[in-house]
Design an enzyme around this catalytic site. Structure first.
Site, PDB file in Angstrom:
ATOM      1  N   ASN A  12     143.415  12.375  33.317  1.00  0.00           N
ATOM      2  CA  ASN A  12     142.483  13.592  32.983  1.00  0.00           C
ATOM      3  C   ASN A  12     141.967  14.200  34.502  1.00  0.00           C
ATOM      4  O   ASN A  12     141.426  13.787  35.360  1.00  0.00           O
ATOM      5  CB  ASN A  12     140.908  13.233  32.400  1.00  0.00           C
ATOM      6  CG  ASN A  12     140.149  14.448  32.411  1.00  0.00           C
ATOM      7  OD1 ASN A  12     140.567  15.643  32.567  1.00  0.00           O
ATOM      8  ND2 ASN A  12     138.893  13.987  31.766  1.00  0.00           N
ATOM      9  N   ARG A  98     145.131  14.600  29.256  1.00  0.00           N
ATOM     10  CA  ARG A  98     144.248  15.711  28.776  1.00  0.00           C
ATOM     11  C   ARG A  98     144.592  17.202  29.438  1.00  0.00           C
ATOM     12  O   ARG A  98     144.720  17.188  30.687  1.00  0.00           O
ATOM     13  CB  ARG A  98     142.768  15.391  29.122  1.00  0.00           C
ATOM     14  CG  ARG A  98     141.650  16.267  28.788  1.00  0.00           C
ATOM     15  CD  ARG A  98     140.219  15.980  29.151  1.00  0.00           C
ATOM     16  NE  ARG A  98     139.209  16.741  28.453  1.00  0.00           N
ATOM     17  CZ  ARG A  98     138.061  16.534  28.614  1.00  0.00           C
ATOM     18  NH1 ARG A  98     137.477  15.704  29.316  1.00  0.00           N
ATOM     19  NH2 ARG A  98     137.262  17.535  28.153  1.00  0.00           N
ATOM     20  N   HIS A 186     136.619  21.200  24.309  1.00  0.00           N
ATOM     21  CA  HIS A 186     135.821  19.696  23.905  1.00  0.00           C
ATOM     22  C   HIS A 186     136.467  18.896  22.746  1.00  0.00           C
ATOM     23  O   HIS A 186     135.657  18.310  22.045  1.00  0.00           O
ATOM     24  CB  HIS A 186     134.226  19.829  23.746  1.00  0.00           C
ATOM     25  CG  HIS A 186     133.532  19.776  25.151  1.00  0.00           C
ATOM     26  ND1 HIS A 186     132.367  20.780  25.499  1.00  0.00           N
ATOM     27  CD2 HIS A 186     133.585  19.316  26.433  1.00  0.00           C
ATOM     28  CE1 HIS A 186     132.097  20.771  26.579  1.00  0.00           C
ATOM     29  NE2 HIS A 186     132.742  20.063  27.445  1.00  0.00           N
ATOM     30  N   ARG A 246     127.187  26.167  34.710  1.00  0.00           N
ATOM     31  CA  ARG A 246     127.669  27.581  34.014  1.00  0.00           C
ATOM     32  C   ARG A 246     126.505  28.491  33.223  1.00  0.00           C
ATOM     33  O   ARG A 246     125.615  27.717  32.586  1.00  0.00           O
ATOM     34  CB  ARG A 246     128.995  27.121  32.894  1.00  0.00           C
ATOM     35  CG  ARG A 246     129.972  26.599  33.730  1.00  0.00           C
ATOM     36  CD  ARG A 246     131.156  26.211  32.821  1.00  0.00           C
ATOM     37  NE  ARG A 246     131.755  24.963  33.275  1.00  0.00           N
ATOM     38  CZ  ARG A 246     132.115  24.127  32.339  1.00  0.00           C
ATOM     39  NH1 ARG A 246     132.310  24.439  31.175  1.00  0.00           N
ATOM     40  NH2 ARG A 246     132.787  22.830  32.902  1.00  0.00           N
ATOM     41  N   GLU A 384     136.885  10.417  24.942  1.00  0.00           N
ATOM     42  CA  GLU A 384     137.929  11.244  24.915  1.00  0.00           C
ATOM     43  C   GLU A 384     139.173  10.665  25.347  1.00  0.00           C
ATOM     44  O   GLU A 384     140.329  10.792  24.795  1.00  0.00           O
ATOM     45  CB  GLU A 384     137.646  12.424  25.808  1.00  0.00           C
ATOM     46  CG  GLU A 384     136.775  13.697  25.278  1.00  0.00           C
ATOM     47  CD  GLU A 384     135.729  14.149  26.323  1.00  0.00           C
ATOM     48  OE1 GLU A 384     135.255  13.427  27.151  1.00  0.00           O
ATOM     49  OE2 GLU A 384     135.739  15.350  26.128  1.00  0.00           O
TER      50      GLU A 384
END
Ligand code: AMP
Length: 403
Positions: A12, A98, A186, A246, A384
């Site tokens: 990732n 990823r 996600h 964010r 993940e």
């Protein structure tokens, strides 16, 4: 002939970090066990390697000087060499990556090929801050280890099941046709959580589930019958609930105002919306939810309140997108670790039939539903990386023990 067992590396890669995990399928049932995980942080400044075993035992660390800290080739090579010498009983037979964006056409994980790399490059404008970093290690590995199989797994792919009404914005059709629509992110986390719920509560997994992925980046997903129906993040990872730094959704008129009245340009706006807003911007203290919860400063509490308000509002929106709510699931750093945040969100959703049991919530049980709640509530630690390893094995057609 080798007696080593096949293992899978998951990467990732971000702008300043490279996270890695290694998995081995159990020959008996094919279930994956985690062998180790770690990351290189500080890429581009002072790069630092840390790795730990599945039981969190430290396995290794290393720091580079500033000259080598920006060389992704060197850093990736170090990870591979280190893994090969550390996993003496295992042989890395493939790498899963990823990838943040698969666009509209890549709705499934794909084996990496020159054509796929070109297609991923063409998607860079949709995720300029993430996509180039995700793709870089694929090219390095393809060049240095041409025989090593690689699979790209997309954060957007899980959302390809969404109906157009959930994906389209109120913009001219020509822009929608050009790809200006909601993609959602996600997805690998939602897919993992959905598979977990399917294994443990198939009755609920068949129904209407809202999953709250609340971490440094946060989003929610409406999952009906195991398929994504709607999500709070959209065209970019800025949309939806306020996050660590964010903004989450804001009136687009704010951006026009800032451009016209404050003469803000692209880079300043990008910095404002991606790095100076959210929990950090509202509190002026930290982007870290744990720090804010431990602070007595009213500004910290204001940020926590805004976060919970907006998550609860988004849960209701997701329920509306599916015509109801049969279960609520919390996952990721905040969702998994903060009983207070879960309770504050659940409190705001009492009218929907959501309720958490204080004891179960405090000890992070799997099922934290209140006895009288109509909508059961769960905490599922996301994984993940495990999802990427599963996809890698599936895409390559490997069978447990026969890579
Ligand atoms: P993630 O991006 O999934 O790693 O999540 C990171 C976020 O989880 C940060 O905002 C952390 O402060 C938050 N977090 C982790 N542990 C806790 C905790 N015990 N209480 C509150 N927030 C936490």
């Amino acid at each position: 002939m080798t007696s080593k067992q096949p293992a899978y590396l998951v990467l990732n890669a971000g702008s300043s970090s490279l996270k890695f995990s290694a998995f081995r399928p159990r020959p008996s049932d094919g279930d994956l066990e985690t062998l180790l995980s770690g990351q290189i942080s500080g890429i581009g400044s002072i790069a630092r390697f840390e790795a730990k075993a599945a039981d969190r035992r430290p396995l290794g660390e290393h720091t580079w000087d500033d000259k080598d800290s920006a060389c992704r080739d060197t850093l990736l090579q170090y990870v591979l060499n280190w893994i090969n010498t550390t996993l003496v009983d295992d042989d890395i037979v493939a790498v899963g990556h990823r990838v943040v964006h698969g666009g509209l056409s890549l709705g499934q994980p794909m084996r990496v090929s020159p054509d796929l790399l070109d297609e991923l490059d063409s998607l860079v404008p949709l995720a300029p801050l993430h996509q180039p970093h995700n793709v870089a290690p694929m090219r390095i590995l393809a060049r240095n280890f041409p025989d090593l199989a690689q699979v790209a797994c997309f954060d957007t792919a899980f959302h390809s099941s969404q109906p157009p009404v959930a994906r389209n914005y109120g913009l001219p059709q020509a822009l929608t046709d050009a790809g200006v629509c909601s993609y959602g992110f996600h997805g690998l986390s939602y897919e993992y959580v959905t598979s977990h719920l399917l294994a443990s509560r198939p009755d609920l997994a068949e129904g209407r589930v809202v999953i709250c992925h609340l971490g440094n980046g946060s989003s929610l997903c409406a999952v009906k019958g195991g398929r994504s129906m709607d999500t709070s993040m959209g065209f970019s990872v800025l949309n939806g609930v306020p996050m660590g730094t964010r903004s989450g959704s804001i009136d687009p008129g704010v951006i026009l105002y800032l451009m016209r009245e404050k003469q803000m340009g692209l880079e300043e706006l990008e910095d404002l919306l991606y790095r100076q807003s959210g929990l950090l911007g509202v509190s002026g203290i930290s982007n870290d939810m744990k720090v804010l919860q431990e602070s007595a400063d009213p500004a910290a509490q204001k940020a926590v309140e805004l976060f919970c308000f907006r998550v609860a509002k988004e849960v209701a929106a997701m329920a509306a997108s599916m015509g109801g709510l049969d279960a609520l699931v919390f996952t990721a750093g905040i969702g998994e670790n903060s009983p207070e945040i879960r309770a504050l969100i659940a409190e705001r959703l009492d009218w929907l039939g959501v309720g958490v049991a204080p004891d179960a919530n405090a000890r992070k049980a799997y099922d934290i539903s209140a006895a009288d709640a109509r909508v059961p509530v769960f905490v599922v630690p996301t994984n993940e990386e495990m999802m990427i390893a599963r996809h890698t094995i599936q895409v390559l057609g490997h069978k447990p023990g026969h890579a």
